[in-house]
Design a protein around this motif. Structure first.
Motif, PDB file in Angstrom:
ATOM      1  N   HIS A  22     -31.742 -27.696 -26.486  1.00  0.00           N
ATOM      2  CA  HIS A  22     -32.228 -27.325 -27.807  1.00  0.00           C
ATOM      3  C   HIS A  22     -31.517 -28.073 -28.931  1.00  0.00           C
ATOM      4  O   HIS A  22     -31.857 -27.903 -30.093  1.00  0.00           O
ATOM      5  CB  HIS A  22     -32.061 -25.814 -28.031  1.00  0.00           C
ATOM      6  N   THR A  23     -30.523 -28.868 -28.616  1.00  0.00           N
ATOM      7  CA  THR A  23     -29.781 -29.559 -29.662  1.00  0.00           C
ATOM      8  C   THR A  23     -30.510 -30.811 -30.122  1.00  0.00           C
ATOM      9  O   THR A  23     -31.189 -31.477 -29.342  1.00  0.00           O
ATOM     10  CB  THR A  23     -28.357 -29.912 -29.198  1.00  0.00           C
ATOM     11  N   LEU A  24     -30.358 -31.111 -31.392  1.00  0.00           N
ATOM     12  CA  LEU A  24     -30.946 -32.328 -31.961  1.00  0.00           C
ATOM     13  C   LEU A  24     -29.949 -33.475 -31.959  1.00  0.00           C
ATOM     14  O   LEU A  24     -30.330 -34.626 -32.164  1.00  0.00           O
ATOM     15  CB  LEU A  24     -31.430 -32.055 -33.390  1.00  0.00           C
ATOM     16  N   ARG A  25     -28.677 -33.185 -31.767  1.00  0.00           N
ATOM     17  CA  ARG A  25     -27.620 -34.202 -31.726  1.00  0.00           C
ATOM     18  C   ARG A  25     -26.755 -33.977 -30.482  1.00  0.00           C
ATOM     19  O   ARG A  25     -25.676 -33.402 -30.573  1.00  0.00           O
ATOM     20  CB  ARG A  25     -26.759 -34.130 -32.983  1.00  0.00           C
ATOM     21  N   PRO A  26     -27.193 -34.433 -29.329  1.00  0.00           N
ATOM     22  CA  PRO A  26     -26.441 -34.154 -28.103  1.00  0.00           C
ATOM     23  C   PRO A  26     -25.095 -34.869 -28.027  1.00  0.00           C
ATOM     24  O   PRO A  26     -24.240 -34.480 -27.254  1.00  0.00           O
ATOM     25  CB  PRO A  26     -27.388 -34.622 -26.993  1.00  0.00           C
ATOM     26  N   SER A  27     -24.875 -35.899 -28.839  1.00  0.00           N
ATOM     27  CA  SER A  27     -23.608 -36.622 -28.767  1.00  0.00           C
ATOM     28  C   SER A  27     -22.605 -36.150 -29.810  1.00  0.00           C
ATOM     29  O   SER A  27     -21.546 -36.743 -29.952  1.00  0.00           O
ATOM     30  CB  SER A  27     -23.854 -38.120 -28.929  1.00  0.00           C
ATOM     31  N   ALA A  28     -22.896 -35.092 -30.555  1.00  0.00           N
ATOM     32  CA  ALA A  28     -21.975 -34.587 -31.575  1.00  0.00           C
ATOM     33  C   ALA A  28     -20.728 -34.014 -30.912  1.00  0.00           C
ATOM     34  O   ALA A  28     -20.804 -33.343 -29.888  1.00  0.00           O
ATOM     35  CB  ALA A  28     -22.652 -33.517 -32.424  1.00  0.00           C
ATOM     36  N   PHE A  39     -21.300 -24.200 -40.100  1.00  0.00           N
ATOM     37  CA  PHE A  39     -21.410 -24.146 -38.643  1.00  0.00           C
ATOM     38  C   PHE A  39     -22.819 -24.526 -38.199  1.00  0.00           C
ATOM     39  O   PHE A  39     -23.493 -23.818 -37.494  1.00  0.00           O
ATOM     40  CB  PHE A  39     -21.021 -22.753 -38.133  1.00  0.00           C
ATOM     41  N   ASN A  40     -23.259 -25.680 -38.655  1.00  0.00           N
ATOM     42  CA  ASN A  40     -24.599 -26.173 -38.336  1.00  0.00           C
ATOM     43  C   ASN A  40     -24.556 -26.854 -36.979  1.00  0.00           C
ATOM     44  O   ASN A  40     -23.933 -27.895 -36.821  1.00  0.00           O
ATOM     45  CB  ASN A  40     -25.053 -27.150 -39.422  1.00  0.00           C
ATOM     46  N   LEU A  41     -25.219 -26.288 -36.002  1.00  0.00           N
ATOM     47  CA  LEU A  41     -25.233 -26.853 -34.657  1.00  0.00           C
ATOM     48  C   LEU A  41     -26.367 -27.842 -34.441  1.00  0.00           C
ATOM     49  O   LEU A  41     -26.488 -28.401 -33.366  1.00  0.00           O
ATOM     50  CB  LEU A  41     -25.335 -25.735 -33.618  1.00  0.00           C
ATOM     51  N   ASP A  42     -27.213 -28.035 -35.448  1.00  0.00           N
ATOM     52  CA  ASP A  42     -28.361 -28.945 -35.327  1.00  0.00           C
ATOM     53  C   ASP A  42     -29.226 -28.565 -34.125  1.00  0.00           C
ATOM     54  O   ASP A  42     -29.467 -29.375 -33.230  1.00  0.00           O
ATOM     55  CB  ASP A  42     -27.903 -30.403 -35.214  1.00  0.00           C
ATOM     56  N   LEU A  43     -29.666 -27.329 -34.101  1.00  0.00           N
ATOM     57  CA  LEU A  43     -30.512 -26.841 -33.016  1.00  0.00           C
ATOM     58  C   LEU A  43     -31.963 -26.770 -33.476  1.00  0.00           C
ATOM     59  O   LEU A  43     -32.250 -26.672 -34.669  1.00  0.00           O
ATOM     60  CB  LEU A  43     -30.060 -25.448 -32.569  1.00  0.00           C
ATOM     61  N   VAL A  44     -32.879 -26.820 -32.525  1.00  0.00           N
ATOM     62  CA  VAL A  44     -34.291 -26.650 -32.856  1.00  0.00           C
ATOM     63  C   VAL A  44     -34.494 -25.241 -33.395  1.00  0.00           C
ATOM     64  O   VAL A  44     -33.725 -24.325 -33.088  1.00  0.00           O
ATOM     65  CB  VAL A  44     -35.193 -26.908 -31.622  1.00  0.00           C
ATOM     66  N   GLU A  52     -30.296 -18.259 -26.705  1.00  0.00           N
ATOM     67  CA  GLU A  52     -29.692 -17.394 -27.730  1.00  0.00           C
ATOM     68  C   GLU A  52     -28.451 -16.684 -27.197  1.00  0.00           C
ATOM     69  O   GLU A  52     -27.442 -16.565 -27.893  1.00  0.00           O
ATOM     70  CB  GLU A  52     -30.709 -16.375 -28.233  1.00  0.00           C
ATOM     71  N   LEU A  53     -28.521 -16.232 -25.944  1.00  0.00           N
ATOM     72  CA  LEU A  53     -27.359 -15.585 -25.334  1.00  0.00           C
ATOM     73  C   LEU A  53     -26.208 -16.577 -25.171  1.00  0.00           C
ATOM     74  O   LEU A  53     -25.041 -16.240 -25.423  1.00  0.00           O
ATOM     75  CB  LEU A  53     -27.733 -14.974 -23.983  1.00  0.00           C
TER      76      LEU A  53
END
Length: 135
Positions: A22-28, A39-44, A52-53
């Motif tokens: 679900h991440t938009l930036r997998p290399s972060a 705390f922006n995780l850049d998720l869809v 969510e869990l």
């Protein structure tokens, strides 16, 4: 935090397999994510129930963690133990390849560059002559 310590040799993708897609930036890096105050995780926008869990578990683990931003990120190479550079990465990739003893004769001379390239292609059997084209 116990889960984090137990799985310290794994990356987050293996610990949270449902959340990672679900991440938009997998290399972060974790440091980059934690440095942003919101705390922006850049998720869809919509996460699955399992994701969510996993996000709740991750937030609980990260709430107890603290990073020292004064310490620089130092990555070292596995082969020589020195800081990773492009040069060392290139050498690591090509370390198991055979040495081409003809290469210095091609590249360390005073002929025009198009002649060097022609000789290099010829030495690697990459010239598409009429004989090779029609076979």
């Amino acid at each position: 935090m116990d889960l984090w310590v137990q799985n310290s040799n794994h990356n987050l993708a293996t610990i949270f397999p449902a959340l990672f897609p679900h991440t938009l930036r997998p290399s972060a890096t974790v440091a980059r994510v934690l440095s942003i105050p919101t705390f922006n995780l850049d998720l869809v926008p919509r996460l699955s129930h399992v994701a969510e869990l996993e996000l709740e578990n991750l937030c609980a683990m990260l709430a107890t963690a603290s990073l020292n931003v004064q310490v620089h990120d130092k990555r070292i190479g596995r082969i020589d133990g020195k800081p990773l550079t492009c040069n060392s990465a290139y050498k690591a990739i090509w370390s198991d390849k055979p040495i081409d003893y003809f290469a210095p004769a091609i590249w360390k001379n005073y002929v025009p560059n198009k002649c060097r390239i022609f000789l290099w292609l010829a030495s690697k059997n990459r010239l598409f002559t009429n004989e090779r084209r029609f076979n």
